[in-house]
Design an enzyme around this catalytic site. Structure first.
Site, PDB file in Angstrom:
ATOM      1  N   ASP A  82      20.814 -18.510  -3.511  1.00 36.27           N
ATOM      2  CA  ASP A  82      22.274 -18.565  -3.605  1.00 36.27           C
ATOM      3  C   ASP A  82      22.916 -18.800  -2.241  1.00 36.27           C
ATOM      4  O   ASP A  82      22.325 -18.511  -1.199  1.00 36.27           O
ATOM      5  CB  ASP A  82      22.833 -17.291  -4.253  1.00 36.27           C
ATOM      6  N   GLU A 143      21.180 -12.897  -3.513  1.00 35.79           N
ATOM      7  CA  GLU A 143      21.042 -12.113  -2.282  1.00 35.79           C
ATOM      8  C   GLU A 143      22.403 -11.818  -1.674  1.00 35.79           C
ATOM      9  O   GLU A 143      22.627 -10.750  -1.104  1.00 35.79           O
ATOM     10  CB  GLU A 143      20.179 -12.869  -1.261  1.00 35.79           C
TER      11      GLU A 143
END
Ligand SMILES: [Zn+2]
Length: 386
Positions: A82, A143
Protein backbone atom coordinates in the site's frame (compact mmCIF):
# COMPACT_ATOMS: atom_id res chain seq x y z
CA UNK A 1 22.93 -14.71 -12.78
CA UNK A 2 22.99 -11.51 -10.82
CA UNK A 3 20.66 -8.57 -10.43
CA UNK A 4 19.34 -7.35 -13.80
CA UNK A 5 19.01 -3.56 -14.03
CA UNK A 6 16.50 -3.46 -16.89
CA UNK A 7 14.34 -6.18 -15.39
CA UNK A 8 14.28 -4.42 -12.00
CA UNK A 9 13.46 -1.04 -13.55
CA UNK A 10 10.60 -2.53 -15.60
CA UNK A 11 9.21 -4.19 -12.50
CA UNK A 12 9.47 -0.97 -10.45
CA UNK A 13 7.77 1.05 -13.19
CA UNK A 14 4.89 -1.43 -13.39
CA UNK A 15 4.47 -1.38 -9.61
CA UNK A 16 4.25 2.44 -9.63
CA UNK A 17 1.85 2.40 -12.60
CA UNK A 18 -0.52 0.22 -10.59
CA UNK A 19 -2.12 2.40 -7.87
CA UNK A 20 -2.39 0.80 -4.43
CA UNK A 21 -3.55 3.60 -2.16
CA UNK A 22 -4.58 2.40 1.28
CA UNK A 23 -8.39 2.76 1.22
CA UNK A 24 -8.66 3.26 4.99
CA UNK A 25 -6.27 6.20 4.85
CA UNK A 26 -7.70 7.80 1.72
CA UNK A 27 -11.18 6.37 1.02
CA UNK A 28 -12.00 9.22 -1.38
CA UNK A 29 -9.12 8.30 -3.71
CA UNK A 30 -10.37 4.76 -4.39
CA UNK A 31 -8.62 1.47 -5.04
CA UNK A 32 -6.60 -0.84 -2.84
CA UNK A 33 -3.69 -3.32 -2.94
CA UNK A 34 -5.45 -6.02 -5.04
CA UNK A 35 -4.28 -4.95 -8.51
CA UNK A 36 -0.62 -4.57 -7.53
CA UNK A 37 -0.72 -7.94 -5.73
CA UNK A 38 -2.12 -9.53 -8.90
CA UNK A 39 0.65 -7.95 -10.95
CA UNK A 40 3.35 -9.16 -8.55
CA UNK A 41 1.94 -12.73 -8.48
CA UNK A 42 2.03 -12.90 -12.28
CA UNK A 43 5.53 -11.42 -12.42
CA UNK A 44 6.88 -13.89 -9.87
CA UNK A 45 5.16 -16.87 -11.52
CA UNK A 46 6.62 -15.72 -14.82
CA UNK A 47 10.02 -16.07 -13.16
CA UNK A 48 9.27 -19.63 -12.06
CA UNK A 49 8.45 -18.78 -8.44
CA UNK A 50 5.50 -20.19 -6.51
CA UNK A 51 3.38 -17.20 -5.52
CA UNK A 52 -0.16 -16.70 -4.30
CA UNK A 53 -2.42 -14.14 -2.62
CA UNK A 54 -4.10 -14.47 0.77
CA UNK A 55 -7.13 -12.29 1.40
CA UNK A 56 -6.81 -10.38 4.67
CA UNK A 57 -9.96 -8.25 4.48
CA UNK A 58 -12.55 -8.44 1.65
CA UNK A 59 -10.78 -7.68 -1.62
CA UNK A 60 -7.47 -6.75 0.04
CA UNK A 61 -4.78 -9.44 -0.12
CA UNK A 62 -1.25 -10.11 1.03
CA UNK A 63 1.07 -11.73 -1.48
CA UNK A 64 3.20 -14.69 -0.37
CA UNK A 65 5.88 -16.35 -2.48
CA UNK A 66 8.25 -19.16 -1.73
CA UNK A 67 11.32 -20.57 -3.41
CA UNK A 68 14.29 -22.81 -2.70
CA UNK A 69 14.92 -26.39 -1.68
CA UNK A 70 13.25 -28.82 0.71
CA UNK A 71 14.85 -27.38 3.87
CA UNK A 72 13.18 -25.08 6.39
CA UNK A 73 12.33 -21.43 5.86
CA UNK A 74 15.32 -19.13 6.37
CA UNK A 75 15.13 -15.50 5.36
CA UNK A 76 11.78 -13.71 4.90
CA UNK A 77 11.92 -10.70 2.57
CA UNK A 78 9.03 -8.41 3.42
CA UNK A 79 7.52 -5.15 2.25
CA UNK A 80 4.20 -3.39 1.97
CA UNK A 81 2.03 -3.01 -1.10
CA UNK A 82 0.00 0.00 0.00
CA UNK A 83 0.89 3.66 -0.44
CA UNK A 84 -0.49 6.89 0.95
CA UNK A 85 -2.72 9.13 -1.21
CA UNK A 86 -1.69 11.36 -4.10
CA UNK A 87 -3.60 14.61 -3.47
CA UNK A 88 -1.21 17.56 -3.76
CA UNK A 89 1.50 15.66 -5.63
CA UNK A 90 3.39 17.81 -8.12
CA UNK A 91 4.81 14.93 -10.20
CA UNK A 92 2.60 12.41 -12.02
CA UNK A 93 1.92 9.77 -9.35
CA UNK A 94 1.31 6.81 -11.65
CA UNK A 95 3.47 7.63 -14.71
CA UNK A 96 6.96 6.82 -13.50
CA UNK A 97 9.81 8.77 -15.07
CA UNK A 98 13.52 8.03 -14.87
CA UNK A 99 15.82 11.06 -14.52
CA UNK A 100 19.45 10.17 -13.98
CA UNK A 101 19.13 7.36 -11.45
CA UNK A 102 15.92 8.72 -9.90
CA UNK A 103 12.59 7.02 -10.52
CA UNK A 104 9.65 9.31 -9.70
CA UNK A 105 6.10 8.41 -8.65
CA UNK A 106 3.85 7.70 -5.68
CA UNK A 107 5.27 4.84 -3.66
CA UNK A 108 8.62 4.84 -5.50
CA UNK A 109 10.42 5.46 -2.20
CA UNK A 110 7.84 4.15 0.33
CA UNK A 111 8.14 1.43 -0.73
CA UNK A 112 7.71 0.07 -4.21
CA UNK A 113 11.46 0.49 -4.72
CA UNK A 114 12.01 -1.97 -1.88
CA UNK A 115 9.29 -4.29 -3.19
CA UNK A 116 10.90 -4.30 -6.66
CA UNK A 117 14.29 -5.01 -5.05
CA UNK A 118 12.93 -8.05 -3.23
CA UNK A 119 11.00 -9.35 -6.26
CA UNK A 120 14.21 -9.12 -8.28
CA UNK A 121 16.14 -10.81 -5.44
CA UNK A 122 13.62 -13.67 -5.57
CA UNK A 123 14.04 -13.90 -9.35
CA UNK A 124 17.84 -14.05 -9.02
CA UNK A 125 17.69 -16.68 -6.27
CA UNK A 126 15.27 -18.68 -8.44
CA UNK A 127 17.59 -18.53 -11.47
CA UNK A 128 20.60 -19.57 -9.40
CA UNK A 129 18.83 -22.49 -7.71
CA UNK A 130 21.41 -22.24 -4.93
CA UNK A 131 19.18 -22.59 -1.87
CA UNK A 132 18.86 -25.79 0.15
CA UNK A 133 16.20 -24.27 2.42
CA UNK A 134 13.45 -21.80 1.59
CA UNK A 135 13.21 -18.07 1.18
CA UNK A 136 9.83 -16.39 1.52
CA UNK A 137 8.57 -13.16 0.10
CA UNK A 138 5.84 -11.42 2.13
CA UNK A 139 4.31 -8.41 0.36
CA UNK A 140 1.76 -7.03 2.77
CA UNK A 141 -1.37 -4.86 2.64
CA UNK A 142 -2.29 -2.07 5.06
CA UNK A 143 1.09 -1.14 6.51
CA UNK A 144 0.31 2.57 6.31
CA UNK A 145 -2.74 2.28 8.56
CA UNK A 146 -3.13 -0.68 10.93
CA UNK A 147 -0.61 -3.30 9.73
CA UNK A 148 -3.37 -5.86 9.29
CA UNK A 149 -1.31 -7.54 6.55
CA UNK A 150 1.69 -8.14 8.82
CA UNK A 151 -0.50 -9.46 11.65
CA UNK A 152 -2.25 -11.83 9.21
CA UNK A 153 1.03 -13.01 7.68
CA UNK A 154 2.78 -13.95 10.95
CA UNK A 155 -0.39 -15.62 12.27
CA UNK A 156 -0.39 -17.94 9.23
CA UNK A 157 3.35 -18.18 8.53
CA UNK A 158 5.33 -18.12 11.78
CA UNK A 159 8.33 -19.83 10.14
CA UNK A 160 11.61 -18.13 9.33
CA UNK A 161 14.94 -17.45 11.00
CA UNK A 162 15.21 -13.77 10.05
CA UNK A 163 13.33 -11.03 8.25
CA UNK A 164 14.32 -7.91 6.33
CA UNK A 165 11.70 -5.27 5.63
CA UNK A 166 12.67 -2.97 2.79
CA UNK A 167 11.33 0.27 4.25
CA UNK A 168 13.35 3.16 2.81
CA UNK A 169 16.27 3.55 5.23
CA UNK A 170 18.86 5.18 2.94
CA UNK A 171 20.79 1.89 2.88
CA UNK A 172 21.18 1.86 6.68
CA UNK A 173 20.23 -1.10 8.84
CA UNK A 174 17.61 -0.31 11.48
CA UNK A 175 17.64 -2.94 14.24
CA UNK A 176 15.78 -0.85 16.87
CA UNK A 177 12.73 1.38 16.78
CA UNK A 178 10.14 2.70 19.20
CA UNK A 179 6.74 1.28 20.09
CA UNK A 180 3.60 3.08 21.23
CA UNK A 181 0.51 2.87 23.44
CA UNK A 182 -2.80 4.61 22.80
CA UNK A 183 -4.72 5.33 25.99
CA UNK A 184 -8.22 6.75 26.46
CA UNK A 185 -9.18 8.88 29.46
CA UNK A 186 -12.80 9.81 30.22
CA UNK A 187 -13.83 12.29 32.90
CA UNK A 188 -17.41 12.60 34.09
CA UNK A 189 -19.39 15.71 35.03
CA UNK A 190 -23.00 16.41 35.88
CA UNK A 191 -25.19 17.74 33.10
CA UNK A 192 -27.22 20.81 33.92
CA UNK A 193 -28.46 24.04 32.36
CA UNK A 194 -25.58 26.47 32.08
CA UNK A 195 -27.17 28.81 34.65
CA UNK A 196 -27.39 26.15 37.37
CA UNK A 197 -23.90 26.14 38.87
CA UNK A 198 -25.33 24.60 42.06
CA UNK A 199 -26.13 21.43 40.07
CA UNK A 200 -23.75 21.36 37.12
CA UNK A 201 -20.22 20.01 37.05
CA UNK A 202 -18.03 20.28 33.97
CA UNK A 203 -16.25 17.10 32.84
CA UNK A 204 -13.99 19.32 30.71
CA UNK A 205 -12.74 21.26 33.75
CA UNK A 206 -11.92 17.94 35.40
CA UNK A 207 -9.78 16.99 32.41
CA UNK A 208 -7.64 20.11 32.89
CA UNK A 209 -5.51 18.72 35.75
CA UNK A 210 -5.08 15.46 33.83
CA UNK A 211 -3.66 17.23 30.78
CA UNK A 212 -1.45 19.38 32.99
CA UNK A 213 -0.12 16.37 34.94
CA UNK A 214 0.62 14.40 31.77
CA UNK A 215 2.38 17.37 30.18
CA UNK A 216 4.63 17.95 33.21
CA UNK A 217 5.39 14.21 33.37
CA UNK A 218 6.30 14.24 29.67
CA UNK A 219 8.67 17.19 29.94
CA UNK A 220 10.32 16.43 33.29
CA UNK A 221 10.39 12.62 33.53
CA UNK A 222 9.95 10.92 30.14
CA UNK A 223 12.52 13.11 28.36
CA UNK A 224 15.18 11.86 30.79
CA UNK A 225 14.66 8.21 29.80
CA UNK A 226 16.71 7.20 26.79
CA UNK A 227 17.91 4.22 24.79
CA UNK A 228 21.05 4.09 22.58
CA UNK A 229 20.30 5.27 19.06
CA UNK A 230 16.81 6.54 19.86
CA UNK A 231 15.34 9.80 21.14
CA UNK A 232 13.80 9.96 24.63
CA UNK A 233 10.40 8.62 25.66
CA UNK A 234 7.43 10.94 25.20
CA UNK A 235 3.69 11.31 25.41
CA UNK A 236 1.19 13.85 24.14
CA UNK A 237 -2.49 14.70 24.47
CA UNK A 238 -3.58 13.95 20.91
CA UNK A 239 -7.38 14.19 20.67
CA UNK A 240 -9.95 15.73 22.98
CA UNK A 241 -13.72 15.99 22.75
CA UNK A 242 -16.52 16.86 25.13
CA UNK A 243 -19.50 19.09 25.73
CA UNK A 244 -22.90 19.34 24.06
CA UNK A 245 -23.46 23.05 23.82
CA UNK A 246 -22.37 26.32 25.32
CA UNK A 247 -25.33 26.52 27.68
CA UNK A 248 -24.94 23.02 29.11
CA UNK A 249 -22.54 21.68 31.73
CA UNK A 250 -20.41 19.02 29.98
CA UNK A 251 -21.34 15.55 31.17
CA UNK A 252 -18.34 13.81 29.61
CA UNK A 253 -14.88 14.65 28.28
CA UNK A 254 -12.79 12.17 26.33
CA UNK A 255 -9.03 12.42 25.80
CA UNK A 256 -6.76 10.23 23.67
CA UNK A 257 -3.14 10.10 24.75
CA UNK A 258 -0.27 8.62 22.79
CA UNK A 259 2.80 7.35 24.65
CA UNK A 260 5.87 6.43 22.59
CA UNK A 261 7.88 3.61 24.18
CA UNK A 262 11.50 2.45 24.09
CA UNK A 263 12.96 -1.06 23.85
CA UNK A 264 13.19 -2.68 27.27
CA UNK A 265 10.14 -0.95 28.76
CA UNK A 266 7.59 -3.27 30.33
CA UNK A 267 4.30 -2.52 28.53
CA UNK A 268 2.09 -3.12 31.57
CA UNK A 269 4.32 -0.88 33.73
CA UNK A 270 4.13 1.84 31.05
CA UNK A 271 0.35 1.71 31.13
CA UNK A 272 0.10 1.56 34.91
CA UNK A 273 2.40 4.55 35.30
CA UNK A 274 0.20 6.64 33.02
CA UNK A 275 -3.05 5.38 34.56
CA UNK A 276 -1.92 6.21 38.08
CA UNK A 277 -0.96 9.76 37.04
CA UNK A 278 -4.44 10.20 35.59
CA UNK A 279 -6.15 8.82 38.70
CA UNK A 280 -4.13 11.14 40.91
CA UNK A 281 -5.26 14.14 38.87
CA UNK A 282 -8.88 12.99 38.43
CA UNK A 283 -9.78 10.19 40.86
CA UNK A 284 -13.07 9.21 39.17
CA UNK A 285 -11.70 9.21 35.59
CA UNK A 286 -11.92 6.05 33.48
CA UNK A 287 -8.64 4.97 31.89
CA UNK A 288 -8.38 2.34 29.16
CA UNK A 289 -5.63 0.97 26.91
CA UNK A 290 -6.97 1.27 23.34
CA UNK A 291 -4.12 -0.24 21.34
CA UNK A 292 -0.41 -0.85 21.52
CA UNK A 293 2.53 -1.88 19.39
CA UNK A 294 5.84 -3.02 20.80
CA UNK A 295 9.30 -1.56 20.12
CA UNK A 296 11.86 -3.39 17.98
CA UNK A 297 15.09 -4.58 19.61
CA UNK A 298 17.17 -6.83 17.36
CA UNK A 299 20.73 -7.19 18.73
CA UNK A 300 23.40 -5.39 16.70
CA UNK A 301 25.63 -8.46 16.94
CA UNK A 302 22.86 -10.76 15.67
CA UNK A 303 23.59 -13.05 12.78
CA UNK A 304 21.15 -11.15 10.56
CA UNK A 305 22.83 -7.77 11.15
CA UNK A 306 26.34 -9.18 10.77
CA UNK A 307 25.38 -10.92 7.53
CA UNK A 308 23.90 -7.74 6.10
CA UNK A 309 26.99 -5.75 7.10
CA UNK A 310 29.27 -8.18 5.28
CA UNK A 311 26.99 -8.12 2.21
CA UNK A 312 27.35 -4.32 2.33
CA UNK A 313 31.10 -4.66 2.08
CA UNK A 314 30.64 -6.36 -1.30
CA UNK A 315 27.94 -4.12 -2.75
CA UNK A 316 28.28 -0.63 -1.24
CA UNK A 317 31.04 1.94 -1.59
CA UNK A 318 30.78 2.91 2.10
CA UNK A 319 30.46 0.74 5.22
CA UNK A 320 26.88 -0.04 6.15
CA UNK A 321 25.62 2.13 9.01
CA UNK A 322 23.31 1.04 11.82
CA UNK A 323 20.75 3.42 13.30
CA UNK A 324 17.57 3.51 15.34
CA UNK A 325 14.24 4.83 14.03
CA UNK A 326 11.76 6.97 15.96
CA UNK A 327 8.69 5.51 14.21
CA UNK A 328 7.04 2.14 14.67
CA UNK A 329 7.10 -0.37 11.77
CA UNK A 330 5.95 -3.86 10.73
CA UNK A 331 9.39 -5.16 11.76
CA UNK A 332 8.17 -5.34 15.36
CA UNK A 333 5.29 -7.64 14.30
CA UNK A 334 7.76 -10.15 12.85
CA UNK A 335 10.09 -9.81 15.82
CA UNK A 336 7.24 -10.30 18.28
CA UNK A 337 6.25 -13.45 16.37
CA UNK A 338 9.75 -14.88 16.86
CA UNK A 339 11.31 -13.89 13.52
CA UNK A 340 14.13 -11.41 14.29
CA UNK A 341 13.76 -8.47 11.92
CA UNK A 342 15.45 -5.30 10.72
CA UNK A 343 14.51 -2.54 8.33
CA UNK A 344 16.85 -2.10 5.40
CA UNK A 345 15.92 -0.34 2.18
CA UNK A 346 16.49 2.19 -0.55
CA UNK A 347 17.68 5.76 -0.90
CA UNK A 348 15.39 8.52 -2.07
CA UNK A 349 13.01 11.15 -0.82
CA UNK A 350 9.39 12.11 -0.43
CA UNK A 351 7.55 9.46 1.58
CA UNK A 352 4.03 10.88 1.91
CA UNK A 353 5.18 14.11 0.11
CA UNK A 354 4.41 16.06 -3.11
CA UNK A 355 7.47 14.74 -4.93
CA UNK A 356 8.58 11.16 -4.36
CA UNK A 357 11.52 9.36 -5.93
CA UNK A 358 13.77 6.40 -5.33
CA UNK A 359 17.39 5.98 -6.38
CA UNK A 360 17.53 3.06 -8.83
CA UNK A 361 21.13 2.19 -7.92
CA UNK A 362 20.07 1.76 -4.31
CA UNK A 363 17.21 -0.52 -5.42
CA UNK A 364 19.76 -2.70 -7.23
CA UNK A 365 22.06 -2.70 -4.16
CA UNK A 366 19.20 -3.77 -1.87
CA UNK A 367 18.34 -6.59 -4.30
CA UNK A 368 21.96 -7.79 -4.47
CA UNK A 369 22.40 -7.65 -0.71
CA UNK A 370 19.13 -9.53 -0.14
CA UNK A 371 20.42 -12.28 -2.45
CA UNK A 372 23.74 -12.48 -0.58
CA UNK A 373 22.06 -12.48 2.83
CA UNK A 374 19.55 -15.17 1.83
CA UNK A 375 22.35 -17.40 0.53
CA UNK A 376 24.60 -16.81 3.57
CA UNK A 377 21.83 -17.61 6.05
CA UNK A 378 20.92 -20.66 3.95
CA UNK A 379 24.51 -21.98 3.94
CA UNK A 380 24.81 -21.74 7.71
CA UNK A 381 21.35 -22.06 9.20
CA UNK A 382 21.01 -20.12 12.41
CA UNK A 383 21.35 -22.18 15.57
CA UNK A 384 18.99 -21.10 18.31
CA UNK A 385 18.31 -17.39 18.53
CA UNK A 386 19.98 -14.99 16.15
ZN1 LIG B 1 6.62 2.37 4.32
Amino acid sequence: MSVDRAETLDCLRDLIKTPSINPDLNPQEGGNEAAVARYAVEWLRGHGITAWTEEVTPGRPNLVAELGGPGPVGLVLAGHLDTVGVVGMTVPPFEPTLEGTRVYGRGAYDMKGGVAAFMEAAAVLGRRGSLSGKVRLALLMDEEYRSLGADHYVAHHPEGTACIIAEPTELAVVPVHKGFQWVEVITHGRQAHGSLWEVGESAIAKMGPVIQALDVFDRTVLRTRTYPGLSAESLHAAVIEGGRGISTYAVECRLEVERRTLPGEDPSAVYEELASLVREAAPDADVRLLFQRFPLQTPEDSRLVRTLVSAGERHLSEPLTLRGAPHWADTAVFSQAGIPAVEFGCRGEGAHAEVEWVDLDSVLAVAAMAVDTAEALDREPVQGSL
